[in-house]
Design a protein around this motif. Structure first.
Motif: not given
Length: 446
Positions: A277-306
């Motif tokens: 239930g840490y929704v804002n934290e999950a979205r912030t982490l996803f944004d941080r990952m992109q800014k760090a130049g790390v490409k999300p994989n299929e499982l990353t998108f499953t996590g953020i979509l869920s």
């Protein structure tokens, strides 16, 4: 005997390989130079090209050449290729070389376990590595009891043997047996665990609730007391354990202490945050990952979509789903399932229906069940009626009892009494049993 290799490509390779090789290696070069060329090749395919060229030019092939070729071939999971190489190994007289045969066994265990088992039974000499390979292969095939029998038969075990058997239990859902074996290793054998052992045990801790969390913290303490470096594998497993247990702050602290992270590390943190239930934290982490130049994989998108599904973030879900394409990935069944669930819970049944109609691969029963359940919640029988006939054709009595009951309820809601009675009679004649405590959508984790 002429070697005919089965490449994962339809293009002719011999002329290309010969052109490449004659410009880099002389045919009079020593076998060691050829074997080093195979070992240092940039891809498994180039390693096989070199090996094939050596054979066609009658260049002497030594044991290292065969060993490095086998090592490269393992990554291709190409059973016909491994069988051809096996025949060639037999012709060359390397069948008694324990290192070559162990490498061949490893390749077979990834491509066809029946072949691996036959080879293991025929091997005149076995090493601890050979036994460990079989234990891992048996666990992958789901035969964990046979893996344990093999483990008990081993004439000599090393720490890798214990790690392989513990991982076999954990990866097949027998976490308590895995942890019991870990305790036996510590108390009876007095063996000190290595990082592979701890990674396997921590994987079990993440699935065992409070008991697993306490043990996981104890293992973390062991790591700290012994000044172990948090490399990517060990650090990620710790992050995953804490994140799945709901201790996001500690998971983040461990993550920040890691010298190196990768997409799996980020994904473990994002999935754990969303799951609890840490929704804002999950979205912030996803944004941080992109800014760090790390490409999300299929499982990353499953996590953020869920995460979006749990929080009802429809527009954000649309945005993340579009990002899948922008990163050059293809949506899988879990991504589509998340979108159907997201739209269904928001009452946007037309959008959910449109997603199902465009899905590749086609929807499974979890997705259909999620859509029909949303129709029931939204009291919209007309939308359900569009798909019920198709779903009924796909129903399996032994697995889909909940969907049978759901369809019967929908017919009642639509005042289709005769159809509801037909479904109920069908449930009786086919001995359908409704599974308790099941969900139509399941979300993966790292």
């Amino acid at each position: 005997m002429r070697l005919i290799l089965c490449y994962p490509s339809k293009q002719p390779l011999h002329s290309q390989a010969a052109l490449f090789l004659t410009s880099t290696i002389s045919t009079s070069a020593s076998p060691s130079k050829w074997s080093q060329a195979i070992k240092q090749s940039s891809s498994p395919l180039k390693s096989l090209q070199i090996y094939t060229h050596m054979h066609h030019q009658s260049i002497p092939i030594d044991s290292f050449t065969v060993l490095y070729t086998l090592t490269a071939s393992t990554h291709l999971h190409n059973l016909p290729l491994l069988r051809h190489l096996h025949a060639h190994i037999f012709k060359l007289g390397f069948i008694s070389n324990v290192y070559i045969m162990s490498s061949l066994l490893h390749g077979y265990s990834n491509a066809c376990f029946d072949d691996a088992r036959q080879l293991f039974d025929e091997m005149p000499e076995r090493t601890t590595v050979t036994w460990n390979t079989m234990i891992t292969g048996l666990s992958r095939s789901g035969n964990v009891d046979k893996a344990r029998s093999l483990f008990d038969e081993m004439p000599m075990r090393n720490i890798a043997s214990w790690s392989a058997m513990i991982a076999a239990y954990v990866n097949t859902g027998h976490q308590r047996k895995g942890l019991a074996l870990f305790c036996k290793m510590l108390t009876d054998e007095k063996l000190k665990p290595d990082e592979f052992t701890l990674c396997a045990v921590l994987g079990g801790c993440a699935k065992m609730g409070t008991v697993g969390f306490v043990l996981g913290k104890s293992i973390h303490g062991f790591i700290v007391r012994n000044w172990w470096e948090l490399n990517v594998e060990l650090g990620t497993t710790l992050v995953d354990m804490y994140a799945k247990s709901g201790s996001l702050k500690v998971a983040t602290l461990v993550f920040d202490m890691m010298r190196e992270t990768n997409v799996v590390s980020w994904t473990a943190l994002i999935c754990g945050a969303g799951q609890h239930g840490y929704v804002n934290e999950a979205r912030t982490l996803f944004d941080r990952m992109q800014k760090a130049g790390v490409k999300p994989n299929e499982l990353t998108f499953t996590g953020i979509l869920s995460t979006c599904v749990h929080a009802g973030l429809v527009e954000e879900g649309r945005m993340y789903f579009k990002l899948i394409y922008q990163y050059g990935l293809k949506p899988n069944i879990h991504h589509y399932g998340c979108m159907v669930d997201l739209f269904g819970k928001a009452g946007e049944l037309e959008d959910a229906y449109e997603v199902i109609m465009k899905m590749q691969p086609e929807a499974n029963m979890n997705v259909w069940g999620s859509f029909l359940n949303a129709c029931k919640v939204q009291n919209n029988f007309k939308m359900a009626e569009r798909v019920i006939k198709r779903v009924v054709e796909l129903l399996r009595p032994e697995k889909d009892g909940g969907v049978y009951s759901l369809i019967a309820d929908l017919f009642v809601m639509g005042e289709k009494w005769d159809d509801a009675e037909k479904i109920r009679r069908l449930m009786v004649t086919q001995n359908v049993r409704k599974a308790r405590g099941t969900s139509f959508i399941s979300y993966g984790g790292p």
